[in-house]
Design a protein around this motif. Structure first.
Motif, PDB file in Angstrom:
ATOM      1  N   LYS A 381       0.842  -1.193   0.000  1.00  0.00           N
ATOM      2  CA  LYS A 381       0.000   0.000   0.000  1.00  0.00           C
ATOM      3  C   LYS A 381       0.882   1.250   0.000  1.00  0.00           C
ATOM      4  N   ALA A 382       0.431   2.294  -0.707  1.00  0.00           N
ATOM      5  CA  ALA A 382       1.150   3.575  -0.683  1.00  0.00           C
ATOM      6  C   ALA A 382       0.845   4.296   0.626  1.00  0.00           C
ATOM      7  N   ASP A 383       1.876   4.882   1.223  1.00  0.00           N
ATOM      8  CA  ASP A 383       1.697   5.546   2.513  1.00  0.00           C
ATOM      9  C   ASP A 383       2.800   6.582   2.701  1.00  0.00           C
ATOM     10  N   ASP A 384       2.474   7.667   3.426  1.00  0.00           N
ATOM     11  CA  ASP A 384       3.445   8.742   3.632  1.00  0.00           C
ATOM     12  C   ASP A 384       4.048   8.738   5.029  1.00  0.00           C
ATOM     13  N   SER A 385       3.503   7.935   5.924  1.00  0.00           N
ATOM     14  CA  SER A 385       3.953   7.980   7.319  1.00  0.00           C
ATOM     15  C   SER A 385       5.030   6.965   7.641  1.00  0.00           C
ATOM     16  N   VAL A 386       5.249   5.996   6.741  1.00  0.00           N
ATOM     17  CA  VAL A 386       6.176   4.895   7.008  1.00  0.00           C
ATOM     18  C   VAL A 386       7.168   4.782   5.849  1.00  0.00           C
ATOM     19  N   GLU A 387       8.384   4.352   6.160  1.00  0.00           N
ATOM     20  CA  GLU A 387       9.402   4.172   5.130  1.00  0.00           C
ATOM     21  C   GLU A 387       9.000   3.061   4.168  1.00  0.00           C
ATOM     22  N   VAL A 388       9.578   3.113   2.963  1.00  0.00           N
ATOM     23  CA  VAL A 388       9.319   2.084   1.961  1.00  0.00           C
ATOM     24  C   VAL A 388       9.777   0.730   2.500  1.00  0.00           C
ATOM     25  N   ILE A 412       2.439  -3.524   3.900  1.00  0.00           N
ATOM     26  CA  ILE A 412       3.786  -2.963   3.720  1.00  0.00           C
ATOM     27  C   ILE A 412       3.724  -1.727   2.836  1.00  0.00           C
ATOM     28  N   CYS A 413       4.500  -0.703   3.193  1.00  0.00           N
ATOM     29  CA  CYS A 413       4.553   0.533   2.394  1.00  0.00           C
ATOM     30  C   CYS A 413       5.338   0.297   1.109  1.00  0.00           C
ATOM     31  N   LYS A 414       4.695   0.550  -0.024  1.00  0.00           N
ATOM     32  CA  LYS A 414       5.382   0.403  -1.306  1.00  0.00           C
ATOM     33  C   LYS A 414       5.949   1.729  -1.820  1.00  0.00           C
ATOM     34  N   GLY A 415       5.653   2.804  -1.115  1.00  0.00           N
ATOM     35  CA  GLY A 415       6.132   4.125  -1.526  1.00  0.00           C
ATOM     36  C   GLY A 415       5.145   5.197  -1.100  1.00  0.00           C
ATOM     37  N   PRO A 416       5.483   6.467  -1.329  1.00  0.00           N
ATOM     38  CA  PRO A 416       4.598   7.561  -0.913  1.00  0.00           C
ATOM     39  C   PRO A 416       3.369   7.676  -1.801  1.00  0.00           C
TER      40      PRO A 416
END
Length: 548
Positions: A381-388, A412-416
């Motif tokens: 999922k894309a997210d801005d609060s967690v590192e890739v 898991i964060c895939k990117g911003p």
């Protein structure tokens, strides 16, 4: 009207690089000095308008009086075969608006460097008694080496000059408009300072502070709505930097910087040691709305709330005690029955806190807690609060129990995410190229609206995705842009027999260029012919009215 090939037997036209409501801008070669220049040529149909001509000449006069490394140089001013032109420095690069569109919010250190150059240029202009009045990122050019150049003094005024018209005081761009300008007051240096503060805010956040469907809506916000805090957008911005914006954009000019040089000083010294730990600047009149609070009413409301709060406290305490007794009893019963167990007992394990761990660390932690890798699945999922490649969330939630037959999902964060910005005021082709360059799956729908004195493709409105929305870059979404189109009209037979002045005024109000053939006042013929559809494609096309 044929394409201009050469001006004053000196400037060889190479290409058309821009069009505005008043003039066209060409890239040209100065054959005498063997250098590339930019030439702004007043459109021929406007050169007969004394007001437009004065503004064009004022731009040349204002800019030519300035000699500063951050102001576009003026080389020559003149008239050739009825064409009024300004020859200026040709800048290879892009506008500050284009930079913000491509990169979004800038690092505060980079923004400070840009503002230092921009404000120093304004200081130089004010020292020559020149108020720019239309400071905005679209009028700021960035050379390839990072040098800032301010341009377009088309509505600049000398502080001791006479106003051209009553409307002259409210010209400029609504997003950067000082409150007193919106009220029709005479411009001072402080209108430029206010605009500089808005530009500074946009550099640090990637967007303007006030938005609306019409210029009037935006102007009202400048008058009444408190300036947002940039540190709410990015807490990493020093308070001293935010204070510069708050002081520059104060609604009351008395609370604003008196001179651009004062603002420049703060920009140059905002990172000094004595600025650390400084408190947020408090303004006496942050907005009209804030000044309308009724103190006595607020006091009465507070007392009523305190009484209600006291009366509820006793009941709440009793309720809490009863709830604790019930919970303890229930926990005891459930523990004896085996429904509640310690981690590992009866095959139940506690989900550990793996938020913000890397994917491998999270899996390892879950295995150590008693789970198997086979029961762990991954979602991206894309997210801005967690590192890739780090954990955004876990399901079931951390702290809850799960067995070895249960599925555990790690998100898991895939990117911003991608921030949807305000694209109005930009060109459709630029936005299309930007979306393509950034690999977005945004489908662009286009609606056209005929607009005089506006270049085709200029975005007037956006729908579907709102400013501030954040989307997954891989998500397939739609956005609709309402863009300006060339005005069009059907050639009317009713014009025959009317006076030239009547038809000219009608067409001119629609942004249609008109040429006259003949010395009389009555129209006897028209070209293109009656019944055909005419499209105003730039300044090289026009309707010819034949008179006798």
């Amino acid at each position: 009207m044929a394409m201009i090939k050469e001006i004053a037997n000196r400037y060889q036209i190479l290409s058309l690089i821009g069009q505005g409501g008043m003039a066209d801008v060409y890239r040209a070669k100065d054959k005498i000095l063997d250098r590339v220049v930019a030439i702004k040529v007043l459109r021929s149909k406007l050169s007969e308008d004394p007001m437009v001509l004065v503004r064009f000449q004022r731009e040349a006069s204002a800019a030519s009086r300035l000699s500063h490394p951050n102001v576009v140089d003026i080389y020559d001013v003149g008239e050739y075969e009825g064409m009024h032109y300004i020859v200026m420095e040709y800048i290879r690069g892009r506008t500050l608006k284009q930079l913000i569109m491509q990169r979004g919010a800038l690092n505060f250190k980079e923004a400070l460097d840009i503002m230092k150059q921009l404000v120093s240029a304004v200081v130089a202009a004010h020292q020559k008694n020149i108020i720019h009045r239309d400071i905005k990122p679209q009028n700021v050019l960035i050379k390839d080496d990072g040098t800032i150049k301010i341009t377009d003094f088309g509505i600049a005024v000398a502080s001791d000059s006479v106003q051209l018209t009553l409307n002259n005081a409210v010209m400029g761009s609504a997003h950067y408009l000082a409150p007193e300008t919106a009220q029709g007051k005479e411009p001072t240096e402080q209108v430029d300072i206010y605009s500089l503060g808005i530009v500074f805010y946009e550099l640090l956040t990637g967007t303007v502070p006030f938005k609306g469907q019409t210029p009037t809506e935006i102007a009202i916000q400048h008058l009444r709505v408190s300036m947002p805090y940039v540190r709410d957008f990015n807490p990493g911005i020093p308070q001293s930097v935010e204070n510069i914006i708050l002081k520059a954009t104060a609604k009351d000019p008395e609370e604003r910087y008196a001179h651009a040089s004062d603002m420049l000083y703060d920009i140059e010294h905002c990172r000094d040691r004595d600025q650390r730990g400084i408190e947020r600047l408090k303004l006496k009149n942050p907005s009209v709305q804030d000044a309308k609070t009724n103190p006595s009413k607020s006091k009465a409301t507070k007392e009523e709330k305190e009484k209600k709060h006291s009366s509820k406290m006793f009941g709440a305490l009793v309720g809490i005690c009863v709830a604790l007794i019930v919970c303890l009893s229930s926990f005891f019963v459930l523990s004896l029955s085996g429904v509640i167990s310690l981690s590992g007992l009866f095959g139940q394990y506690t989900i550990p806190d793996v938020i913000e761990m890397s994917e491998d660390q999270a899996k390892e932690t879950l295995v150590e807690a008693g789970f198997t890798e086979d029961q762990i699945s991954i979602e991206k999922k894309a997210d801005d609060s967690v590192e890739v490649d780090h954990v955004i969330s876990v399901s079931p939630k951390e702290g809850t129990k799960a067995g070895q037959d249960d599925s555990i999902v790690l998100t898991i964060c895939k990117g911003p995410t991608y921030l949807i910005q305000d694209y109005t005021g930009q060109y459709l082709s630029d936005i299309q190229a930007q979306f393509e360059e950034e690999g977005l799956h945004i489908q662009i729908n286009v609606e056209e609206r005929a607009m005089p004195n506006t270049n085709p493709g200029y975005i007037l409105e956006q729908k579907g995705l709102s400013v501030g929305d954040r989307i997954d870059p891989d998500q397939e979404v739609e956005i609709t842009f309402v863009v300006a189109a060339y005005p069009s009209i059907e050639i009317s037979a009713d014009w025959i027999g009317q006076t030239y002045e009547q038809v000219y005024e009608e067409l001119n109000a629609m942004g249609i260029a008109v040429a006259r053939s003949g010395s009389g006042s009555t129209i006897v013929d028209v070209s293109p012919s009656v019944g055909t559809t005419y499209i105003q494609e730039g300044s090289d096309s026009y309707i010819t009215l034949y008179t006798e």
